[in-house]
Design an enzyme around this catalytic site. Structure first.
Site, mmCIF file in Angstrom:
data_model
loop_
_atom_site.group_PDB
_atom_site.id
_atom_site.type_symbol
_atom_site.label_atom_id
_atom_site.label_comp_id
_atom_site.label_asym_id
_atom_site.label_seq_id
_atom_site.Cartn_x
_atom_site.Cartn_y
_atom_site.Cartn_z
ATOM 1 N N GLU A 128 46.985 26.234 -58.157
ATOM 2 C CA GLU A 128 47.998 25.229 -57.828
ATOM 3 C C GLU A 128 49.411 25.746 -58.098
ATOM 4 O O GLU A 128 50.378 25.326 -57.469
ATOM 5 C CB GLU A 128 47.763 23.926 -58.603
ATOM 6 C CG GLU A 128 48.039 24.023 -60.092
ATOM 7 C CD GLU A 128 47.848 22.693 -60.830
ATOM 8 O OE1 GLU A 128 48.401 21.684 -60.375
ATOM 9 O OE2 GLU A 128 47.135 22.684 -61.853
ATOM 10 N N HIS A 150 44.580 20.072 -59.037
ATOM 11 C CA HIS A 150 44.917 20.110 -60.451
ATOM 12 C C HIS A 150 43.699 19.788 -61.309
ATOM 13 O O HIS A 150 42.914 18.907 -60.937
ATOM 14 C CB HIS A 150 46.018 19.061 -60.699
ATOM 15 C CG HIS A 150 46.526 19.049 -62.094
ATOM 16 N ND1 HIS A 150 47.271 20.079 -62.627
ATOM 17 C CD2 HIS A 150 46.391 18.112 -63.071
ATOM 18 C CE1 HIS A 150 47.577 19.769 -63.879
ATOM 19 N NE2 HIS A 150 47.060 18.590 -64.174
ATOM 20 N N ARG A 209 47.957 59.954 -65.352
ATOM 21 C CA ARG A 209 49.065 60.911 -65.302
ATOM 22 C C ARG A 209 50.456 60.279 -65.419
ATOM 23 O O ARG A 209 51.396 60.909 -65.875
ATOM 24 C CB ARG A 209 49.024 61.687 -63.980
ATOM 25 C CG ARG A 209 47.801 62.527 -63.806
ATOM 26 C CD ARG A 209 47.869 63.347 -62.550
ATOM 27 N NE ARG A 209 48.033 62.539 -61.343
ATOM 28 C CZ ARG A 209 47.943 63.008 -60.114
ATOM 29 N NH1 ARG A 209 47.688 64.289 -59.915
ATOM 30 N NH2 ARG A 209 48.086 62.215 -59.067
ATOM 31 N N GLU A 228 40.270 52.549 -48.008
ATOM 32 C CA GLU A 228 38.888 52.867 -48.397
ATOM 33 C C GLU A 228 38.272 51.565 -48.905
ATOM 34 O O GLU A 228 38.039 51.419 -50.102
ATOM 35 C CB GLU A 228 38.883 53.930 -49.489
ATOM 36 C CG GLU A 228 39.367 55.294 -49.039
ATOM 37 C CD GLU A 228 39.479 56.264 -50.207
ATOM 38 O OE1 GLU A 228 38.536 57.006 -50.474
ATOM 39 O OE2 GLU A 228 40.535 56.258 -50.858
ATOM 40 N N TYR A 241 41.743 52.215 -58.524
ATOM 41 C CA TYR A 241 40.760 51.131 -58.587
ATOM 42 C C TYR A 241 39.601 51.458 -59.530
ATOM 43 O O TYR A 241 39.235 50.678 -60.408
ATOM 44 C CB TYR A 241 40.140 50.924 -57.200
ATOM 45 C CG TYR A 241 40.953 50.161 -56.184
ATOM 46 C CD1 TYR A 241 42.031 50.756 -55.532
ATOM 47 C CD2 TYR A 241 40.596 48.869 -55.832
ATOM 48 C CE1 TYR A 241 42.734 50.071 -54.558
ATOM 49 C CE2 TYR A 241 41.296 48.175 -54.856
ATOM 50 C CZ TYR A 241 42.363 48.779 -54.220
ATOM 51 O OH TYR A 241 43.054 48.098 -53.256
ATOM 52 N N ALA A 259 43.683 56.688 -62.300
ATOM 53 C CA ALA A 259 44.680 55.623 -62.399
ATOM 54 C C ALA A 259 44.542 54.614 -61.275
ATOM 55 O O ALA A 259 45.420 53.773 -61.083
ATOM 56 C CB ALA A 259 46.072 56.252 -62.346
ATOM 57 N N GLY A 302 40.024 59.683 -57.306
ATOM 58 C CA GLY A 302 40.095 59.553 -55.856
ATOM 59 C C GLY A 302 38.831 60.089 -55.200
ATOM 60 O O GLY A 302 37.944 60.621 -55.886
ATOM 61 N N CYS A 331 30.850 48.774 -54.708
ATOM 62 C CA CYS A 331 31.195 47.353 -54.918
ATOM 63 C C CYS A 331 30.066 46.522 -55.529
ATOM 64 O O CYS A 331 30.297 45.758 -56.466
ATOM 65 C CB CYS A 331 31.565 46.703 -53.583
ATOM 66 S SG CYS A 331 32.456 47.765 -52.463
ATOM 67 N N GLU A 346 38.806 49.737 -63.049
ATOM 68 C CA GLU A 346 37.667 48.806 -63.066
ATOM 69 C C GLU A 346 36.605 49.247 -64.080
ATOM 70 O O GLU A 346 36.141 48.459 -64.902
ATOM 71 C CB GLU A 346 37.046 48.706 -61.669
ATOM 72 C CG GLU A 346 37.955 47.993 -60.675
ATOM 73 C CD GLU A 346 37.326 47.809 -59.300
ATOM 74 O OE1 GLU A 346 36.273 48.426 -59.027
ATOM 75 O OE2 GLU A 346 37.894 47.052 -58.496
ATOM 76 N N THR A 384 28.318 53.731 -49.740
ATOM 77 C CA THR A 384 28.831 53.677 -51.113
ATOM 78 C C THR A 384 28.811 52.257 -51.656
ATOM 79 O O THR A 384 28.368 52.000 -52.770
ATOM 80 C CB THR A 384 30.281 54.218 -51.131
ATOM 81 O OG1 THR A 384 30.256 55.550 -50.628
ATOM 82 C CG2 THR A 384 30.855 54.206 -52.525
ATOM 83 N N CYS A 385 29.286 51.315 -50.876
ATOM 84 C CA CYS A 385 29.472 49.937 -51.336
ATOM 85 C C CYS A 385 28.205 49.358 -51.954
ATOM 86 O O CYS A 385 28.211 48.852 -53.069
ATOM 87 C CB CYS A 385 29.939 49.082 -50.158
ATOM 88 S SG CYS A 385 29.879 47.332 -50.502
ATOM 89 N N ARG A 438 33.295 46.642 -36.038
ATOM 90 C CA ARG A 438 33.032 45.550 -35.086
ATOM 91 C C ARG A 438 34.069 45.534 -33.971
ATOM 92 O O ARG A 438 33.732 45.371 -32.805
ATOM 93 C CB ARG A 438 33.056 44.206 -35.831
ATOM 94 C CG ARG A 438 31.842 44.037 -36.713
ATOM 95 C CD ARG A 438 31.892 42.705 -37.424
ATOM 96 N NE ARG A 438 30.726 42.560 -38.285
ATOM 97 C CZ ARG A 438 30.614 41.660 -39.244
ATOM 98 N NH1 ARG A 438 31.598 40.829 -39.494
ATOM 99 N NH2 ARG A 438 29.515 41.588 -39.966
ATOM 100 N N GLU A 485 21.408 58.248 -40.480
ATOM 101 C CA GLU A 485 21.665 58.024 -41.904
ATOM 102 C C GLU A 485 20.798 58.991 -42.693
ATOM 103 O O GLU A 485 19.585 59.049 -42.496
ATOM 104 C CB GLU A 485 21.349 56.552 -42.239
ATOM 105 C CG GLU A 485 21.267 56.225 -43.707
ATOM 106 C CD GLU A 485 22.499 56.625 -44.520
ATOM 107 O OE1 GLU A 485 23.621 56.314 -44.091
ATOM 108 O OE2 GLU A 485 22.325 57.271 -45.575
ATOM 109 N N SER A 544 29.148 50.954 -44.528
ATOM 110 C CA SER A 544 29.707 49.681 -44.067
ATOM 111 C C SER A 544 30.217 49.773 -42.623
ATOM 112 O O SER A 544 29.916 48.915 -41.784
ATOM 113 C CB SER A 544 30.867 49.269 -44.975
ATOM 114 O OG SER A 544 30.445 49.253 -46.311
ATOM 115 N N LYS A 569 28.864 47.591 -59.071
ATOM 116 C CA LYS A 569 30.060 47.422 -59.919
ATOM 117 C C LYS A 569 30.269 45.946 -60.255
ATOM 118 O O LYS A 569 30.541 45.573 -61.383
ATOM 119 C CB LYS A 569 31.282 48.001 -59.188
ATOM 120 C CG LYS A 569 32.610 47.932 -59.901
ATOM 121 C CD LYS A 569 33.398 46.672 -59.684
ATOM 122 C CE LYS A 569 33.635 46.242 -58.294
ATOM 123 N NZ LYS A 569 34.564 47.007 -57.512
#
Ligand code: NAP
Length: 507
Positions: A479, A474, A223, A342, A202, A200, A292, A58, A206, A52-53, A352, A34, A14, A61
């Site tokens: 809201e 609504h 843990r 990350e 993300y 423990a 991690g 991401c 997930e 990775t993404c 950018r 790459e 990314s 996933k």
């Protein structure tokens, strides 16, 4: 004579991609190195173009998250389809893992190819290989490339950008070779029947949520007393823990990994220490470590160009992504640097901004790390930006912090019993006296989609009066974020109610 580039970018994830395209857009000559997808001893060594993404993060996933969401609505104790009048046949929950994997892989492959094509279209030289630093001077950096197809190439650039990302970490326990990481999750050909997820953060939260919602018997080992102990508001963590206890994976708090052994029937036994006591659980066909990630900076010979790293291998940078290279023309962006995020959009924005700064003469350009919005695709999802309540109190003092929060079952669960409602939790952390929103936290269905708009307001310095001035939409969950004080009145700490002037009449 060697090619001379304005910038040599090491890593096409990314961050590297964000930088390269921007730089090429400024008419600069860019080489992007790459390695492409690579495996070593059955484990991924490199995710491939897009990083990775796109390949093992991401994107695949989110596809699995959507797959899980479909099943969750049909079967299980928080399903809503029956309540809304659908007949749900017994087989409704059977999930064709192999078919979804095949479609997901094809989807990822298309994106993956699009990355390299996009760089070429932007005018970058795409070089498949691994770069290592040779030396650097004030106006030139030399990088040697071990080409994927064999052979070597030496590149010279006026600057270099390291954007190599990271790989999953594993605990140092016997039998660890039997486990997989999030990378391995995306290679599973069949759905695990009984799975242990260790971690423990993300990824653990997930993937355990997805596997559970897809019908695997899922055990989550962590843990502490709770998951998501770092950087999340306690109210959000409490709400998540309550949701997981009621309708999530089996939770094993206060447990540290001890070992994995293979049984005669091919299943695995997971040994752990829980509350100081040796324990084990057997019958797993998958054990997934999500404790991690670590940067892959060890292959770069950074010492040759004076770039310092931390003990964990993170490249030391300032908030402008400058490394410690004395030549001042080597930069590092994304997961491999010490800026502490990350996250894909952070890496893209950092890339950018860096291109804006070093190649388009805008010395102020940098990503503002102060307020980064983030979403956890947990069950239910979490969206958060800014300070937690404890952090706001630390920064401004208790007397200068005000909080509004509420927890409720949204209309999606109108026909579910109380025990089968997924709760939504919303929270505003405000700095007094102006009631500026310095933290906005949410958990519940659709939080992942709600956060982006609120994040703009928070970044612009919105106050509660600004929130209230935007008339509610609504019936929605969002809201509630703008109607905390009960439509034009405020309840004081002593319970008395006083009118609240519309924002345009307030001083
Ligand atoms: P993480 O979020 O940093 O969480 C890892 C957690 O594992 C640690 O906080 C720690 O929690 C626990 N842990 C560490 N060492 C352990 C050990 N030896 N044994 C047991 N538990 C241990 O890491 P991650 O989940 O692997 O994700 C990596 C990064 O990817 C994240 O930081 C995130 O930025 C990014 N990511 C983002 C998204 C998203 O944007 N939705 C999704 C996935 C990943 P305790 O100290 O509480 O035990």
């Amino acid at each position: 004579m060697a090619d001379v580039y304005d910038a040599i970018v090491i890593g096409g994830g990314s961050g590297g991609s964000g930088f390269s395209k921007r730089a090429a857009g400024y008419g600069k000559k860019v080489a992007i190195l790459e390695m492409g997808a690579q495996w070593e001893n059955g484990k991924r060594k490199s995710p491939g173009a897009g990083g990775t993404c796109v390949n093992v993060g991401c994107v695949p996933k989110k596809i699995m998250f959507f797959a899980a969401a479909h099943r969750e609505m049909m079967v299980g104790n928080v399903s809503t389809a029956k309540g809304f009048g659908y007949e749900v046949p017994d087989a409704a929950g059977s999930f064709d893992w192999a078919a979804v994997k095949a479609r997901r892989d094809a989807y990822v492959a298309r994106l993956n190819t699009g990355y390299s094509a996009g760089w070429e279209k932007a005018g970058c030289d795409v070089i498949e290989g691994m770069g290592t630093f040779v030396d650097a001077a004030a106006d030139s950096v030399t990088v040697k490339v071990q080409l994927k197809d064999g052979g070597e190439k030496t590149l010279t650039g006026k600057s270099a950008v390291v954007a190599v990302g990271g790989l999953p970490s594993y605990p140092d326990i016997p039998g660890i070779e039997h486990s997989i990481s999030s990378d391995g999750f995306f290679e599973l050909e069949t759905q695990p029947k009984k799975v242990a997820v260790v971690g423990a953060g993300y990824i653990a939260v997930e993937l355990a949520g997805i596997l559970h919602a897809l019908g695997s018997e899922t055990h989550l080992f962590f843990r502490g007393d709770t998951v998501m102990r770092r950087g999340f508001d306690p109210f959000i963590v409490d709400t998540l823990m309550e949701a997981m206890r009621h309708h999530g994976p089996v939770l094993h708090a206060k447990s540290t990994p001890k070992g994995i052994s293979k049984e005669a029937d091919g299943t695995m036994k997971y040994a752990f220490v829980q509350d100081g006591v040796d324990s084990e659980l057997a019958g797993f066909d998958c054990i997934l470590m999500a404790i991690g990630r670590k940067p892959v900076t060890d292959r770069l010979s950074l010492d040759k160009v004076g770039v310092e790293m931390t003990a964990e291998g993170l490249i030391k940078v300032d908030e402008f992504e400058n490394t410690t290279a004395p030549t001042k023309n080597i930069f590092a962006i994304g997961d491999c640097n010490t800026n502490g995020y990350e996250l894909t959009p952070v890496a893209i924005a950092a890339g950018r901004r860096l291109a804006d700064r070093i190649l388009c003469n805008e010395p102020r350009a940098r990503i503002a790390y102060e307020q980064i919005a983030t979403v956890v695709f947990s069950h239910p999802p979490i969206g958060t930006i800014g300070l937690t309540e404890p952090d706001a109190i630390k920064e401004f003092g208790e007397a200068n912090v005000k909080v509004k929060q509420s927890r409720f079952g949204s209309m999606l669960y109108a026909f579910n019993d109380d025990d089968s409602k997924v709760k939504t939790g919303l929270k505003l952390v405000m700095k007094l006296p102006e009631e500026r929103i310095v933290g906005l936290h949410m958990i519940g269905p659709s939080s992942d989609e709600m956060l982006q708009g609120f994040a703009i307001a928070v970044r612009m310095g919105a106050t509660r009066a600004d929130f209230e001035a935007s008339v509610a939409i609504h019936p929605t969950i969002s809201e509630e974020m703008v109607t905390f004080s009960g439509w034009g009145q405020e309840t004081a700490a002593d319970g008395s109610v006083r009118p609240q002037l519309p924002p345009y009449l307030q001083k």
